[in-house]
Design a protein around this motif. Structure first.
Motif, PDB file in Angstrom:
ATOM      1  N   GLY A  62      14.167  -0.491  -0.308  1.00 18.09           N
ATOM      2  CA  GLY A  62      13.852  -1.403   0.790  1.00 18.09           C
ATOM      3  C   GLY A  62      12.547  -2.138   0.559  1.00 18.09           C
ATOM      4  O   GLY A  62      12.465  -3.370   0.722  1.00 18.09           O
ATOM      5  N   PHE A  63      11.506  -1.404   0.177  1.00 21.08           N
ATOM      6  CA  PHE A  63      10.224  -2.037  -0.144  1.00 21.08           C
ATOM      7  C   PHE A  63      10.375  -3.003  -1.322  1.00 21.08           C
ATOM      8  O   PHE A  63       9.826  -4.112  -1.306  1.00 21.08           O
ATOM      9  CB  PHE A  63       9.189  -0.975  -0.490  1.00 21.08           C
ATOM     10  CG  PHE A  63       8.661  -0.225   0.704  1.00 21.08           C
ATOM     11  CD1 PHE A  63       8.603  -0.822   1.955  1.00 21.08           C
ATOM     12  CD2 PHE A  63       8.212   1.081   0.581  1.00 21.08           C
ATOM     13  CE1 PHE A  63       8.115  -0.138   3.062  1.00 21.08           C
ATOM     14  CE2 PHE A  63       7.726   1.775   1.676  1.00 21.08           C
ATOM     15  CZ  PHE A  63       7.676   1.171   2.915  1.00 21.08           C
ATOM     16  N   GLU A  64      11.105  -2.582  -2.330  1.00 25.31           N
ATOM     17  CA  GLU A  64      11.253  -3.417  -3.523  1.00 25.31           C
ATOM     18  C   GLU A  64      12.002  -4.706  -3.226  1.00 25.31           C
ATOM     19  O   GLU A  64      11.698  -5.757  -3.804  1.00 25.31           O
ATOM     20  CB  GLU A  64      11.954  -2.615  -4.616  1.00 25.31           C
ATOM     21  CG  GLU A  64      11.101  -1.473  -5.163  1.00 25.31           C
ATOM     22  CD  GLU A  64      11.818  -0.644  -6.207  1.00 25.31           C
ATOM     23  OE1 GLU A  64      13.057  -0.818  -6.343  1.00 25.31           O
ATOM     24  OE2 GLU A  64      11.163   0.165  -6.895  1.00 25.31           O
ATOM     25  N   ALA A  65      12.979  -4.649  -2.314  1.00 25.82           N
ATOM     26  CA  ALA A  65      13.708  -5.867  -1.954  1.00 25.82           C
ATOM     27  C   ALA A  65      12.770  -6.884  -1.311  1.00 25.82           C
ATOM     28  O   ALA A  65      12.838  -8.091  -1.607  1.00 25.82           O
ATOM     29  CB  ALA A  65      14.858  -5.521  -1.004  1.00 25.82           C
ATOM     30  N   VAL A  66      11.881  -6.427  -0.433  1.00 28.68           N
ATOM     31  CA  VAL A  66      10.935  -7.337   0.213  1.00 28.68           C
ATOM     32  C   VAL A  66       9.956  -7.912  -0.815  1.00 28.68           C
ATOM     33  O   VAL A  66       9.678  -9.113  -0.830  1.00 28.68           O
ATOM     34  CB  VAL A  66      10.176  -6.615   1.335  1.00 28.68           C
ATOM     35  CG1 VAL A  66       9.157  -7.547   1.983  1.00 28.68           C
ATOM     36  CG2 VAL A  66      11.142  -6.086   2.393  1.00 28.68           C
ATOM     37  N   LEU A  67       9.446  -7.061  -1.696  1.00 32.83           N
ATOM     38  CA  LEU A  67       8.501  -7.525  -2.712  1.00 32.83           C
ATOM     39  C   LEU A  67       9.156  -8.522  -3.662  1.00 32.83           C
ATOM     40  O   LEU A  67       8.543  -9.520  -4.062  1.00 32.83           O
ATOM     41  CB  LEU A  67       7.952  -6.330  -3.493  1.00 32.83           C
ATOM     42  CG  LEU A  67       7.031  -5.391  -2.706  1.00 32.83           C
ATOM     43  CD1 LEU A  67       6.742  -4.124  -3.509  1.00 32.83           C
ATOM     44  CD2 LEU A  67       5.721  -6.090  -2.348  1.00 32.83           C
ATOM     45  N   GLY A  94       0.806  -1.215   0.000  1.00 31.49           N
ATOM     46  CA  GLY A  94       0.000   0.000   0.000  1.00 31.49           C
ATOM     47  C   GLY A  94       0.834   1.256   0.000  1.00 31.49           C
ATOM     48  O   GLY A  94       0.612   2.166  -0.813  1.00 31.49           O
ATOM     49  N   VAL A  95       1.815   1.326   0.897  1.00 31.79           N
ATOM     50  CA  VAL A  95       2.676   2.506   0.961  1.00 31.79           C
ATOM     51  C   VAL A  95       3.545   2.604  -0.282  1.00 31.79           C
ATOM     52  O   VAL A  95       3.735   3.687  -0.850  1.00 31.79           O
ATOM     53  CB  VAL A  95       3.541   2.456   2.236  1.00 31.79           C
ATOM     54  CG1 VAL A  95       4.512   3.633   2.270  1.00 31.79           C
ATOM     55  CG2 VAL A  95       2.668   2.461   3.479  1.00 31.79           C
ATOM     56  N   TYR A  96       4.057   1.465  -0.737  1.00 32.74           N
ATOM     57  CA  TYR A  96       4.950   1.470  -1.906  1.00 32.74           C
ATOM     58  C   TYR A  96       4.240   1.974  -3.153  1.00 32.74           C
ATOM     59  O   TYR A  96       4.738   2.871  -3.849  1.00 32.74           O
ATOM     60  CB  TYR A  96       5.495   0.058  -2.137  1.00 32.74           C
ATOM     61  CG  TYR A  96       6.263  -0.094  -3.430  1.00 32.74           C
ATOM     62  CD1 TYR A  96       7.508   0.495  -3.592  1.00 32.74           C
ATOM     63  CD2 TYR A  96       5.728  -0.820  -4.487  1.00 32.74           C
ATOM     64  CE1 TYR A  96       8.218   0.362  -4.777  1.00 32.74           C
ATOM     65  CE2 TYR A  96       6.427  -0.962  -5.670  1.00 32.74           C
ATOM     66  CZ  TYR A  96       7.671  -0.374  -5.815  1.00 32.74           C
ATOM     67  OH  TYR A  96       8.355  -0.504  -6.996  1.00 32.74           O
TER      68      TYR A  96
END
Length: 316
Positions: A99-104, A85-87
């Motif tokens: 950071g978000f992209e690494a988790v996704l 949602g935030v990304y």
């Protein structure tokens, strides 16, 4: 070994959060269900500077998922609605979100490996053939090799980076993983997802009866907030609708807050589909709106129509 990993993950998260409850006998369960921990993690993910490459929380989420411990992986999946949602809401601001992209990408890679890159399909009944309950005078055709398949999720290709052309697909596959684990997700995670669906839709819609006896969507407010509005291609919208369907009809339907959040999200997405004039989306979101309405009607009607009424009068 699993308990050791969970304890290590709990201690690592304690160094990131400001106030962590004392560790219990089952740290993995605490990470997944403890409301205080969830609230603090969600607040950090919503922080204006969250999601960068040096974000300690994103690094913890990535390392925790890569631990290959199923219970710890559930903890990361639990926060996927907040991460996605935030990304997606910030990606147009061109801020660093490595950071978000690494988790996704970790979630996407997990699904690619578990599926072996294959697509997800279902068999669809062929109405041109008689059912097993009816006799047919016409000779039966051998269509053993002619399978009637519907593709739920296309085949997967490994990706090492998130490009604009791949973004919806990567996030959509991550949401498909969330859907596969949704019975184990706490209610708070599902409510967060529904709230982000409203923000993504960028529409504030409600239902009313039109003059022809049908339903139409009207805007409750003159100035609809477009903050958080994102493109909704089918590869992203399809898993979103599956998750909302579970929130409407799943085992947690008795949770009033979750049910109302799912109803609002469905109406907002339906209004967005009408605004975009997207036939597939209109049909799918309209079905969710009707399901939500049926659910409300069933809650108001407490009569059990399967129970035979008792009476002294015999009707012939």
């Amino acid at each position: 070994m699993s308990d050791t990993k969970a304890e290590t993950a709990y201690k690592s998260l304690s160094s990131i959060l400001t106030n962590t409850p004392p560790s219990s006998q089952n740290p993995a369960s605490s990470l997944l269900y403890d409301p205080e921990i969830s609230s603090q993690v969600s607040a950090l993910l919503r922080h204006p500077n969250s999601g960068a490459g040096d974000d300690n929380l994103c690094r913890w989420l990535y390392d925790t998922f890569q631990s290959s411990d199923p219970q710890l992986q559930l903890v990361v999946v639990r926060f996927l609605p907040m991460i996605a949602g935030v990304y997606l809401s910030r990606v147009t601001l061109r801020k660093p979100l490595a950071g978000f992209e690494a988790v996704l990408l970790a979630l996407y890679s997990h699904e690619t490996t578990s599926r072996k890159g294959q697509s997800l399909t279902v068999n669809v009944p062929d109405l041109s053939h008689p059912s097993i309950y009816h006799e047919s005078k016409a000779p039966s055709k051998n269509n053993a090799t002619d399978l009637n398949l519907a593709v739920i999720s296309p085949s997967l290709e490994p990706h090492g980076t998130v490009r604009s052309t791949r973004r919806a697909r990567i996030v959509g596959v991550a949401l498909e993983l969330y859907y596969s684990k949704i019975p184990q997700m706490p209610v708070g995670s599902k409510i967060e997802f529904c709230e982000f669906c409203q923000a993504w839709a960028g529409q504030d819609g409600d239902m009313r009866k039109d003059g022809n006896g049908g339903d139409e969507v009207i805007n409750q407010k003159e100035g609809i907030s477009k903050e958080g509005r994102i493109p909704l291609p089918w590869e992203l919208l399809q898993p979103v609708l599956r998750i909302l369907g579970h929130c409407l009809l799943g085992s947690n339907k008795k949770n009033k807050e979750l049910y109302e959040a799912a109803c609002c999200a469905s109406r907002s997405l339906y209004a967005r589909s009408l605004h975009d004039i997207n036939p597939n989306a209109i049909l799918a979101t309209g079905s969710l709106v009707r399901l939500a309405k049926m659910g409300l009607d069933s809650q108001n009607d407490q009569v059990d129509h399967t129970q035979v009424p008792w009476t002294r009068v015999i009707s012939l």
